[in-house]
Design an enzyme around this catalytic site. Sequence first.
Site, PDB file in Angstrom:
ATOM      1  CB  CYS A  11      -9.009  -3.634   3.521  1.00  0.00           C
ATOM      2  SG  CYS A  11      -7.533  -2.611   3.581  1.00  0.00           S
ATOM      3  CB  CYS A  17      -8.724  -1.724   6.615  1.00  0.00           C
ATOM      4  SG  CYS A  17      -8.779  -0.915   5.005  1.00  0.00           S
TER       5      CYS A  17
END
Length: 127
Positions: free
Chosen positions: A56, A59
């Site tokens: 991600c 993230c």
Amino acid sequence: MEDTSKKGLEGTGLQLPVNRHGNLKSASSDQKLLEFLRDIRVSKTPAVINYGASWCGVCSQILPAFCQLSNNFPKQSFIYADIDECPETTQHIRYTPTFHFYRDGERVDEMFGAGEERLHDRLWLHS
């Protein structure tokens, strides 16, 4: 050959700020995350869990700030849980990153997405 045995924060491959207070932990398995959740309930220490994933991009953008903020809030527990390493206990997570905030052993807030200022404000609010 790349070492794929690293998990948790080490498995992200990111250069992360050093935690100076011992309040930043990584749940690299369902069992470890369950232990951390149990500790949160019993200790009643303010805590935040960052549910993310190594694949991600968002993230990866917020994780260094999350680690740095653990130094600014030494009385709060910071836990990083990779949803791929904790598949059973993170089935309820539908968006990464998701942050769950705990106070007095209960979840009191949830934040979706990255935003360093928003994260700081929530941490301050729940500390």
